[in-house]
Scaffold this active site. Sequence first.
Site, PDB file in Angstrom:
ATOM      1  N   ASP A   1      -1.034  17.338 -52.009  1.00 20.90           N
ATOM      2  CA  ASP A   1       0.365  17.517 -51.588  1.00 20.90           C
ATOM      3  C   ASP A   1       1.011  18.727 -52.265  1.00 20.90           C
ATOM      4  O   ASP A   1       0.385  19.403 -53.093  1.00 20.90           O
ATOM      5  CB  ASP A   1       1.125  16.212 -51.916  1.00 20.90           C
ATOM      6  CG  ASP A   1       2.120  15.848 -50.826  1.00 20.90           C
ATOM      7  OD1 ASP A   1       2.635  16.769 -50.158  1.00 20.90           O
ATOM      8  OD2 ASP A   1       2.400  14.646 -50.670  1.00 20.90           O
TER       9      ASP A   1
ATOM     10  N   ASP B   1       6.898  15.237 -42.831  1.00 21.10           N
ATOM     11  CA  ASP B   1       6.356  13.888 -42.633  1.00 21.10           C
ATOM     12  C   ASP B   1       6.746  13.263 -41.293  1.00 21.10           C
ATOM     13  O   ASP B   1       7.915  13.287 -40.895  1.00 21.10           O
ATOM     14  CB  ASP B   1       6.868  12.958 -43.734  1.00 21.10           C
ATOM     15  CG  ASP B   1       6.276  13.309 -45.085  1.00 21.10           C
ATOM     16  OD1 ASP B   1       5.734  14.417 -45.235  1.00 21.10           O
ATOM     17  OD2 ASP B   1       6.372  12.469 -45.988  1.00 21.10           O
TER      18      ASP B   1
HETATM   19  C1  GLA Z   1       4.537  13.521 -48.945  1.00 19.30           C
HETATM   20  C2  GLA Z   1       3.427  13.638 -47.889  1.00 19.30           C
HETATM   21  C3  GLA Z   1       3.177  12.267 -47.282  1.00 19.30           C
HETATM   22  C4  GLA Z   1       2.777  11.272 -48.361  1.00 19.30           C
HETATM   23  C5  GLA Z   1       3.842  11.234 -49.436  1.00 19.30           C
HETATM   24  C6  GLA Z   1       3.392  10.433 -50.658  1.00 19.30           C
HETATM   25  O1  GLA Z   1       5.752  13.183 -48.381  1.00 19.30           O
HETATM   26  O2  GLA Z   1       3.792  14.566 -46.912  1.00 19.30           O
HETATM   27  O3  GLA Z   1       2.155  12.354 -46.295  1.00 19.30           O
HETATM   28  O4  GLA Z   1       1.538  11.663 -48.899  1.00 19.30           O
HETATM   29  O5  GLA Z   1       4.168  12.544 -49.916  1.00 19.30           O
HETATM   30  O6  GLA Z   1       4.342  10.427 -51.655  1.00 19.30           O
END
Ligand code: GLA
Length: 395
Positions: free
Chosen positions: A154, A210
């Site tokens: 990430d 997301d």
């Molecule tokens: C970010 C990523 C998600 C997930 C969360 C976990 O938002 O984009 O896909 O992995 O972190 O905290």
Amino acid sequence: MRIRICRALTVVLALLVMYPVAAPALDNGLARTPPMGWNSWNKFACAGLNEQVIRETADIIASNGMKDAGYEYVNLDDCWQISRDASGNIVPDPSKFPSGIKALADYVHSKGLKIGLYTDVGTNTCAGRPGSAGHEYQDAKQYAAWGIDYVKVDWCHTFPGQNAEASYTLFRDAIAASGRPMVFSICEWGSNKPWLWAGPVGNLSRSTDDIQDCWSCKRTWGGNGVVQIIDLMNNIWMYSGPGHWNDPDMLEVGNGGLTTEEDRAHFSMWALFSAPLLVGTDLSHMSDATKSILLNKEVIAIDQDPLGIQGHRVKKDGDLEVWSKQLANGGRAVVLFNRSASAAPIAVDWTDIGYPDSISATVHDLWSGKTTTDQKGSYSAQVPSHGVVMVTVMP
Ligand code: GLA
């Protein structure tokens, strides 16, 4: 002579504008077709993740037809880790993973499946757990020792101005140095246009913020509904292919925020995109409707088509759209996509998908199973609201 050279240059430039050349894909032998599996985040988030969930999920995938359909990776997302020890080694949360990650990996492998972990190139993960900044080689080595097969990395808690391409290249090299093949999933949400540089760096790169469990719901912080992601994906279709895939994020199919029709549309479009298919629902409470979507082998075959071309929109008439993906066998997968609030007929003309008007084709509907032979010039179907009709067209 000079005029001819100028003309030739103009043609080359025009082709480059129409079909920009994607960077070569990462050549680590992995993800030659889009990865398929399951990830904990969309359903279990931070609080719900533990080793019991992972073991149960592996049991179910191995026995309910998902493994046979191609689902392979069982991926732990954020919150499996809790701290670092005095030597800087990452420490799994003992309350959630009392048996440790190695034992869990052995269990998942014993089911004929593979296992993935999550980390971050910043100091902390998005949920505030320790990130890998400064520990890239140490962490990759540890994952290899545990038997990890897939790593999602990430972009939270990075430094202002941190260079994404350099950070992820460092992580790629750390994985390579570990000596264990691991699918490398870049997750920097499209912030630094990864489609322009991530080809040789990772096996997949997140293209958008997301996903949210809703049809159309752009969040102020950036989260996207299914429809917003579909639009974002259309602009970058030429940057995906074997070894490196654009990643429109994990599936929300079965999580309750979408109707069955919308779930079917979401899954169909992800397949048309050659997207990684990472199921994000609780498999122990999966409805028959969800199962029939996730296990549609003909739709999965479109996703896994070896040519690996990402489909894109070829026609738009208000809320009614036609999307097409070229297939290895010379055919096309076509999605008739209806964003409107009522059912409507949508037609694809052969000329929309690169065939002459004059040919006859066999059209096969991947959701109803209906096949029509000798179809001339075009194909039209009634498409439900927020739904799709998905067909293959074979001249
Ligand atoms: C970010 C990523 C998600 C997930 C969360 C976990 O938002 O984009 O896909 O992995 O972190 O905290």
